[in-house]
Write a protein that holds these residues in place. Sequence first.
Motif, PDB file in Angstrom:
ATOM      1  N   PHE A 186      47.165  43.825  33.266  1.00 10.55           N
ATOM      2  CA  PHE A 186      47.451  44.033  34.689  1.00 10.55           C
ATOM      3  C   PHE A 186      46.196  44.441  35.449  1.00 10.55           C
ATOM      4  CE2 PHE A 186      51.982  43.968  33.739  1.00 10.55           C
ATOM      5  CZ  PHE A 186      52.505  43.446  34.902  1.00 10.55           C
ATOM      6  N   ASP A 187      45.371  45.268  34.858  1.00  9.00           N
ATOM      7  CA  ASP A 187      44.122  45.676  35.515  1.00  9.00           C
ATOM      8  C   ASP A 187      43.214  44.476  35.737  1.00  9.00           C
ATOM      9  OD1 ASP A 187      44.982  48.254  35.591  1.00  9.00           O
ATOM     10  OD2 ASP A 187      43.933  48.861  33.751  1.00  9.00           O
ATOM     11  N   ASN A 188      43.099  43.611  34.718  1.00  8.83           N
ATOM     12  CA  ASN A 188      42.239  42.432  34.845  1.00  8.83           C
ATOM     13  C   ASN A 188      42.761  41.472  35.917  1.00  8.83           C
ATOM     14  OD1 ASN A 188      40.515  43.346  32.826  1.00  8.83           O
ATOM     15  ND2 ASN A 188      41.684  42.330  31.194  1.00  8.83           N
ATOM     16  N   LEU A 189      44.079  41.245  35.890  1.00  8.25           N
ATOM     17  CA  LEU A 189      44.662  40.362  36.903  1.00  8.25           C
ATOM     18  C   LEU A 189      44.524  40.944  38.300  1.00  8.25           C
ATOM     19  CD1 LEU A 189      47.936  39.177  35.128  1.00  8.25           C
ATOM     20  CD2 LEU A 189      45.892  37.836  35.571  1.00  8.25           C
ATOM     21  N   GLU A 190      44.656  42.238  38.390  1.00 11.35           N
ATOM     22  CA  GLU A 190      44.522  42.892  39.687  1.00 11.35           C
ATOM     23  C   GLU A 190      43.113  42.719  40.242  1.00 11.35           C
ATOM     24  OE1 GLU A 190      46.124  47.042  41.670  1.00 11.35           O
ATOM     25  OE2 GLU A 190      45.622  46.974  39.550  1.00 11.35           O
ATOM     26  N   LYS A 191      42.117  42.864  39.375  1.00 15.60           N
ATOM     27  CA  LYS A 191      40.729  42.678  39.801  1.00 15.60           C
ATOM     28  C   LYS A 191      40.466  41.226  40.192  1.00 15.60           C
ATOM     29  CE  LYS A 191      38.838  46.426  36.968  1.00 15.60           C
ATOM     30  NZ  LYS A 191      37.961  46.754  35.821  1.00 15.60           N
ATOM     31  N   HIS A 192      40.985  40.288  39.387  1.00 15.16           N
ATOM     32  CA  HIS A 192      40.726  38.873  39.658  1.00 15.16           C
ATOM     33  C   HIS A 192      41.377  38.439  40.969  1.00 15.16           C
ATOM     34  CE1 HIS A 192      39.962  34.630  38.854  1.00 15.16           C
ATOM     35  NE2 HIS A 192      41.226  34.400  39.226  1.00 15.16           N
ATOM     36  N   THR A 193      42.641  38.814  41.169  1.00 15.72           N
ATOM     37  CA  THR A 193      43.312  38.415  42.411  1.00 15.72           C
ATOM     38  C   THR A 193      42.676  39.072  43.631  1.00 15.72           C
ATOM     39  OG1 THR A 193      44.941  40.166  41.983  1.00 15.72           O
ATOM     40  CG2 THR A 193      45.515  37.924  41.293  1.00 15.72           C
ATOM     41  N   GLN A 194      42.201  40.291  43.501  1.00 21.61           N
ATOM     42  CA  GLN A 194      41.507  40.941  44.616  1.00 21.61           C
ATOM     43  C   GLN A 194      40.205  40.228  44.931  1.00 21.61           C
ATOM     44  OE1 GLN A 194      42.586  43.470  46.605  1.00 21.61           O
ATOM     45  NE2 GLN A 194      40.753  42.972  47.794  1.00 21.61           N
TER      46      GLN A 194
END
Length: 572
Positions: free
Chosen positions: A22-30
């Motif tokens: 979730f942290d990685n996806l959150e960074k990528h989408t941001q």
Amino acid sequence: MGATPSFRNMWTNMLSIQRDQFDNLEKHTQWGIDFVEKYTKFVKERSEIELNYARQIRNLSKKYQPKKKEEDENKYTWCRAFYSTLNELNDYAGQHEVIGENMTSQIIADLTRYTQEVKTERKSHFHDGRKAQQQVEASWKQLESCKRKFERDCKEADRAQQYFEKMDADINVTKADVEKARQQAQMRHQMASDSKNEYSSYLQKFNQEQNEHYYTIIPNIFQKIQAMEEKRIERMGESLKTFAEVDRQILPIIGKCLDGMTQVAESIEPKNDSSQVIESYKSGFEPPGDVEFEDYGQAMKRTVSETSLNNSRSDNKSERSSKGKSKTLWPFIKKNKGSNPEDFSHLPPEQRRKKLQAKIDDINKDIQKEMDQRDALTKMKEVYIKNPQMGDPNSVDPRLGEIANNIEKLQAEAQKFEGWLAEVEGRMPVKSEPPRRTSVLYETQNSTPPTTNNNSCAQDRESSPDGSYTEEQSSEVQSKVQPETAESGDEFDDPDEEMLPTIGTCKALYPFEGHNEGTIAVTEGELLYVIEEDKGDGWTRVRRNEEEEGYVPTSYVEVFLDSNSKGAITYI
């Protein structure tokens, strides 16, 4: 009993891995959203560049537009071509404004709105993911709590059973103590059994929630995040395509602007422009005669016969030659500096005629304005007489008297200038054929001599190159005129048959069918000659060719008046 340490560690690792995902996806989408905002800023700066460029082009075009004092330049094709190029350049700037406006409306506004939407959607998805994680972690903690309680109750039940067995085996203990220990053991066993059932039930519930979490909830959230990301990438591609299409859409119009510039450049007519210069600046002077040889070695003997026309002309020519030997030839005479005379006598005959005619036209316009005011005031006075409550009829009389005095002064001034015009036209050569395109200096070299039916002032005076008049040339001019008066006098007897002179050009802004009598049909963009200005009635008289002329609405045409040619005779 309960979960083994290895299972507990594995499950904890799974939660940790999921949290990292979730942290990685959150960074990528941001980062993706930041990239969209970065692209939006890029398009905004490009739009500002286009608008600034368009504004600078418009200012440049406006800066070089003709001023009122330069309106006479419109008679030259190369000047009109340049001004048409400025107009096309103005349209060209308008297309760059369209680029900036379309980028703002079709890309910037759309991406700004979409960015807000995707931020809200992203926040919702990750909120659901965090919430699902928290729920499964809470369930795990509850399961661990049930398991520890079951374990604790089991141990307590074992200790209570052992204590009962010890008390039952001891003969020194009373029967009441044994019974109390037995009841305590039974209670502990019942509590352990209840804890076991609770633990078993919650374990089943946890396993169901865990399966739903890992196989349904989390995959759905990941799919929504994936769809959101794919939609963002697709939207980015559409914006890039629109970025190119905005430019592509205006290319045909820009091409038309450039074609227009090319066409007006190809419409330049050097010969016509040079002829305009000749017509504007021709002097009307007769070329000077040959300079005779003067022999200072012997006395000059002249015999003059008053009855001999040839001798008279030779004598006049000799006198002019001897008197003018210290003067400069007329084409190279410098103009006198200082105030110009009212009758324009400082100008050559042709230029003087044009100036006088233009002055007369201006005076006649002023007279017409005054007469229109007089008619309007007269009608007002009649209305006041019929309806006294609307006003006093006598209040109009002072203004009517003032207008009458103005008209009288203007008519006197017009008569004065008409006298000067008749004088200069009496001395100018009569045009027996259309003017030939010659140089400015020798425009009138082969013109027909003037007629004899002029006023006495015209017969007694002749223009000299420096603007003064001499008596010596009058006899020669008069003698030249007499033989051809009978031949050329009938050619211009009927002035009504002469065509009105052109005073400028005009371009039709809209089509006009011209059904009414006296009007002429025109098409949009058609170029016509102006032969009569709008006199306040909303109509302008134009000419297409020698056979077609009529009136068109003034608001339907764009007029380019030629101040230098106003009142001048135009031969078509």
